[in-house]
Enzyme design. Structure first.
Site, PDB file in Angstrom:
ATOM      1  N   CYS A 164     -43.364 -88.886  70.919  1.00  0.00           N
ATOM      2  CA  CYS A 164     -42.510 -89.953  71.431  1.00  0.00           C
ATOM      3  C   CYS A 164     -41.426 -89.370  72.328  1.00  0.00           C
ATOM      4  O   CYS A 164     -40.648 -88.518  71.886  1.00  0.00           O
ATOM      5  CB  CYS A 164     -41.880 -90.740  70.287  1.00  0.00           C
ATOM      6  SG  CYS A 164     -40.868 -92.136  70.855  1.00  0.00           S
ATOM      7  N   ASN A 266     -55.793 -87.168  75.370  1.00  0.00           N
ATOM      8  CA  ASN A 266     -55.115 -88.438  75.636  1.00  0.00           C
ATOM      9  C   ASN A 266     -54.507 -88.398  77.037  1.00  0.00           C
ATOM     10  O   ASN A 266     -53.798 -87.448  77.381  1.00  0.00           O
ATOM     11  CB  ASN A 266     -54.037 -88.671  74.584  1.00  0.00           C
ATOM     12  CG  ASN A 266     -53.281 -89.983  74.757  1.00  0.00           C
ATOM     13  OD1 ASN A 266     -52.117 -90.077  74.403  1.00  0.00           O
ATOM     14  ND2 ASN A 266     -53.930 -90.994  75.300  1.00  0.00           N
ATOM     15  N   GLY A 267     -54.796 -89.436  77.846  1.00  0.00           N
ATOM     16  CA  GLY A 267     -54.197 -89.537  79.173  1.00  0.00           C
ATOM     17  C   GLY A 267     -55.217 -89.754  80.267  1.00  0.00           C
ATOM     18  O   GLY A 267     -56.321 -89.208  80.233  1.00  0.00           O
TER      19      GLY A 267
END
Length: 589
Positions: A164, A266-267
């Site tokens: 985060c 991820n991405g």
């Protein structure tokens, strides 16, 4: 599914008549053995703040083939990120966000977990919501363990959020802002690994250099993580400065970590075709989607073959197709009724397709005379959706809905409005009446969302008829060209030169992904350099100074600077201001 995305067969087959396993007596596996035990899924639904709750996971899973006796579930899903201290100390917070049990099947609510009369309900239900990882943000090993023990019997693994990037996470000292405290990260992972009945995993972001990222990953793995998910962006890449994820950094980890290491990438996933590309480019075991799924919950589903579209899937004259937003919204609403409210959905008529209104006689030129389509009040149109009957309303009341907004704090209900703003984004930019109706819908007011659905269906109907009038009937569906084929053929895309890389231009990404507004599609963010060049984004003096500082840091690290420094997004706190949890501006850590 293509071979790249097809999960392996289950490592262990059990007889369908065997009793469900006792979670307290399960054999704890680690690393690749654990990954294989859950079927080695190649597709992963990301942990999204307040947005990957049970109902959304069910909707996403509904577009995939169900597992059989010889195949595994094709999708692994994560819960939203939970705050470990709130989850450990606040029963009300747990009840609102995680509902694994109910006193009787179909009744919402989470009773004390030591009740001998409880039955599986929503989150982690072994028949409908597995495999499932539960994610926490934390900065204290004991608090994290206490929170994790509440969910361990109802999930396959517990994940630590290390990604985060929001200002709230910096002030609370969690997420990506633990990157400077590797010893604390190791203690938290080691505590769960030693004390928990299920494996521990972690989701991280890349650091300034490949070498530092590799050392960071090794620290996480050596502490006991069975799986690492690698978000290919640095901590400062957020908001308008999001930019492209670095698949090369993930490939560097794959090539320098032991082969038994399980890595999720991820991405940069905007559509189904990107899943296989990501697997090939990164060498990862599976691909995770966050924002792509948020705007298009069908992102993990293969394209429907020509001729098998039915009423839920639309295909245009150019061969491009996709799932209709009205069909997806219907599915979502029905899941809310059946699982969250515990009642059967209202009876609904067939979804409209233009063929419903094409008269038997055709015009002289052989085209269907769509201008003679019956008006909305014509008796020839398909049956309208029925409103909740008195019997259904009474059933709702019997099952505990004493007032209109009783479910307003249920995570599945509070997520409905933001989900629909993402799902309907292309539609509401054109149909402001839908936007306004959605803006006035409140959590728990199911009738208000039924009204939104009715408006969406009307808008889609009008859009389909308008498309048919403009395109006419030309018989065959044309074979579609990929963006790469168009570029190779020398065709300019959105005025861009033919040699432009379609994966390094947001304009070409729009061309690659865009569908009509009645079709699910991803939201393509302009890249920072493009936004600055076009004047869509400007920098204040403070931001320019911050950008210059950031550029110097990345230059010193041997990297190329790109983008801007985004103002911190400060969300609201929870628990009377005791703990801050990101609400807006962050999808996935």
């Amino acid at each position: 599914m293509t071979s790249e995305l097809t999960p392996a067969a289950p490592a262990i087959q059990t007889d369908s008549h065997d009793p469900p396993p006792n979670p307290s007596k399960r054999i704890k596996l680690h690393g690749r053995a654990f990954y294989e035990s859950i079927g080695s899924p190649k597709m992963v639904l990301a942990p999204m703040v307040d947005q990957s709750e049970f109902a959304w996971r069910m909707l996403t899973r509904s577009f995939l083939p169900p597992p059989s006796s010889t195949s595994s579930p094709p999708l692994l899903a994560y819960t939203p990120m939970f705050h470990s201290r709130l989850f450990a100390d606040t029963p009300k917070y747990r009840e609102q966000h995680f509902q694994p049990l109910s006193l009787k099947p179909g009744i919402p609510g989470s009773p004390p977990q030591d009740s001998s009369e409880t039955t599986p309900h929503l989150d982690g239900n072994p028949s409908i919501d597995r495999p499932l990882f539960v994610q926490f943000c934390a900065n204290d090993p004991d608090e994290l363990l206490q929170a994790a023990q509440h969910v361990a019997p109802f999930c396959d693994a517990v994940d630590l959020n290390l990604g985060c990037p929001q200002g709230i996470a910096r002030r609370g000292h969690y997420g990506a802002f633990l990157q400077e405290d590797w010893a604390l990260i190791a203690r938290m992972i080691r505590t769960l690994h030693a004390s928990l009945d299920v494996p521990v995993t972690a989701k991280m972001r890349i650091l300034e250099t490949p070498e530092k990222t590799l050392a960071y990953a090794k620290t996480i793995l050596d502490a006991g993580a069975s799986v690492i998910t690698v978000h290919g962006r640095r901590r400062e890449q957020k908001g308008h400065n999001t930019g492209l994820a670095d698949w090369g950094a993930i490939r560097h980890l794959r090539e320098n970590l032991p082969r038994e290491t399980v890595i999720f990438a991820n991405g940069n996933v905007l559509g189904y075709e990107d899943l296989g590309t990501c697997l090939r480019e990164t060498g990862a075991d599976a691909v995770m989607s966050a924002e792509g799924n948020l705007h298009d919950p069908t992102i993990f589903a293969e394209e429907v073959p020509v001729g098998q579209e039915g009423r839920e899937y639309w295909r245009g004259r150019d061969g491009r197709g996709g799932w209709r937003v009205d069909a997806v919204l219907r599915r979502y609403m029905d899941i809310i009724y059946r699982y969250v409210l515990g009642v059967e959905p209202p009876t609904r008529g067939l979804l409209f397709v233009p063929a419903d209104y094409v008269p038997e006689a055709a015009t002289g030129n052989g085209k269907a005379d769509l201008d003679t389509a019956p008006a909305d009040d014509s008796p020839e149109r398909p049956a309208k959706r029925q409103k909740l009957s008195k019997k259904q309303k009474k059933e709702l009341s019997k099952k505990g809905e004493r007032k209109k907004f009783e479910n307003a704090n249920n995570a599945n209900m509070t997520a409905m409005q933001p989900h629909l703003f993402h799902l309907l984004r292309p539609l509401i930019t054109k149909h402001h009446n839908v936007r306004d109706a959605l803006a006035h819908s409140r959590a728990g007011d199911i009738e208000a969302y039924e009204n939104v659905l009715a408006l969406v269906e009307k808008a889609v109907k009008d859009g389909l008829l308008e498309y048919e009038r403009e395109q006419g009937e030309n018989g065959k569906v044309q074979e579609k060209k990929t963006i790469e084929e168009k570029v190779q053929a020398g065709e300019k895309i959105n005025g861009q030169p033919k040699d432009l890389n379609p994966y390094e231009s947001s304009l070409l990404a729009v061309e690659r992904c865009k569908r009509p507004w009645w079709i699910c599609q991803p939201y393509v963010r302009p890249l920072p350099n493009e936004a600055l060049e076009k004047g869509a984004m400007t920098l204040s003096k403070k931001e320019r100074m911050a950008l210059e500082k950031a550029e110097k840091e990345v230059k010193d690290a041997g990297l190329e600077p790109e983008g801007r420094i985004e103002r911190e997004d400060v969300g609201s706190g929870l628990g009377r201001g005791e703990v801050e949890v990101p609400r807006e501006g962050v999808v996935c850590g």
